[in-house]
Write an enzyme that holds these catalytic residues in place. Sequence first.
Site, PDB file in Angstrom:
ATOM      1  N   HIS A  88       0.215  -1.243   7.948  1.00 52.10           N
ATOM      2  CA  HIS A  88      -0.505  -0.016   7.581  1.00 52.10           C
ATOM      3  C   HIS A  88      -1.481   0.337   8.704  1.00 52.10           C
ATOM      4  CE1 HIS A  88      -3.181   2.770   5.593  1.00 52.10           C
ATOM      5  NE2 HIS A  88      -2.195   2.990   4.745  1.00 52.10           N
ATOM      6  N   GLY A 131      -5.648  10.085   4.144  1.00 52.59           N
ATOM      7  CA  GLY A 131      -6.989  10.208   3.578  1.00 52.59           C
ATOM      8  C   GLY A 131      -7.752  11.422   4.062  1.00 52.59           C
ATOM      9  N   SER A 140      -1.797  11.862   2.375  1.00 56.14           N
ATOM     10  CA  SER A 140      -2.285  12.945   1.509  1.00 56.14           C
ATOM     11  C   SER A 140      -1.200  13.519   0.594  1.00 56.14           C
ATOM     12  CB  SER A 140      -2.947  14.052   2.341  1.00 56.14           C
ATOM     13  OG  SER A 140      -4.055  13.524   3.051  1.00 56.14           O
ATOM     14  N   GLU A 174       3.857   7.306   8.238  1.00 57.38           N
ATOM     15  CA  GLU A 174       2.508   7.725   7.869  1.00 57.38           C
ATOM     16  C   GLU A 174       1.768   8.234   9.103  1.00 57.38           C
ATOM     17  OE1 GLU A 174       1.304   5.933   3.863  1.00 57.38           O
ATOM     18  OE2 GLU A 174       0.433   4.742   5.456  1.00 57.38           O
ATOM     19  N   ASN A 222      -0.482   2.782  -3.082  1.00 57.94           N
ATOM     20  CA  ASN A 222      -1.279   1.900  -2.222  1.00 57.94           C
ATOM     21  C   ASN A 222      -2.741   2.055  -2.618  1.00 57.94           C
ATOM     22  OD1 ASN A 222      -2.473   0.438  -0.214  1.00 57.94           O
ATOM     23  ND2 ASN A 222      -2.076   1.933   1.415  1.00 57.94           N
TER      24      ASN A 222
HETATM   25  P1  PGA Z   1      -3.581   8.877   1.337  1.00 61.08           P
HETATM   26  O1  PGA Z   1      -3.192   7.425   1.909  1.00 61.08           O
HETATM   27  O2  PGA Z   1      -2.509   9.256   0.328  1.00 61.08           O
HETATM   28  O3  PGA Z   1      -4.917   8.692   0.697  1.00 61.08           O
HETATM   29  O4  PGA Z   1      -3.594   9.812   2.487  1.00 61.08           O
HETATM   30  C1  PGA Z   1      -1.854   7.086   2.205  1.00 61.08           C
HETATM   31  C2  PGA Z   1      -1.781   5.701   2.767  1.00 61.08           C
HETATM   32  O5  PGA Z   1      -2.700   5.296   3.486  1.00 61.08           O
HETATM   33  O6  PGA Z   1      -0.812   4.962   2.491  1.00 61.08           O
END
Ligand code: PGA
Length: 250
Positions: free
Chosen positions: A96, A174, A212, A168, A11
């Site tokens: 999302h 993030g 993450s 998620e 993504n």
């Molecule tokens: P991230 O994002 O791997 O940067 O935590 C995952 C996502 O938002 O799908």
Amino acid sequence: MPSRTPYIAANWKMHKTVAEAGEFVDALLPQIAATQSDVVICPPFTALTPVVERRYGTAVKVAAQNMHEEDSGAFTGEVSAAMLAELDVEAVVLGHSERRQLFGETDEALARKVPAALAAGLEPILCVGETEEARDAERTKAVLERQLQADLAEVEDAKLSGVVIAYEPIWAIGTGRTATPEQAQEACAFIRDVLRERGAAADDVRILYGGSVKPANAAELLGQPDIDGALVGGASLDPGDFAAIVKAAG
Ligand code: PGA
């Protein structure tokens, strides 16, 4: 044991110009040539076609990051499922948490988007997940169940196995804070139970973990029995890191 093909999705969010997307795909493809997994790249709308054209003849699939539930109309700035399907895009990320939190995407809209995607031949990647506050209040399962029931309400039972679900937890996106493999497994197993109760062939549904995911933690997460893949944000921007996560899926 059910055998579900691993599903690893990149993504990119609002990252990569057309030129950067092309460089990424050219660097990635030789590194993942041997994979048996489904590898899915989710570029911004502007880079969909360049990625589609580069991946012809490979196992890589392409997903958009959003779509509108209507076929057409006065919806400035939006695109429809048919517009994506025309580009040979195969899938679409829906729900999302960034779209829910920053752009007001509602469960009501998602209840229409998921069947609209399926009707256009797009594989929906439906994201669900709890806030930190909900987890601390032990409401994780209630949140997941409510989102799944609402967002999948208009999908026929027989079509549920065509939906990919991404668990998620919002507090892990993030932030560098990954859910533990046990937390992620528990939530993904719960999601599978909810789908089973809905009448889905739940053992066929791919359930991903996102939040993450990195090369260093991918193998342990992907080794959990109910985690069938990953939705990768930050670590999907580098072809070497993303290839390492694809390889961790076996
Ligand atoms: P991230 O994002 O791997 O940067 O935590 C995952 C996502 O938002 O799908």
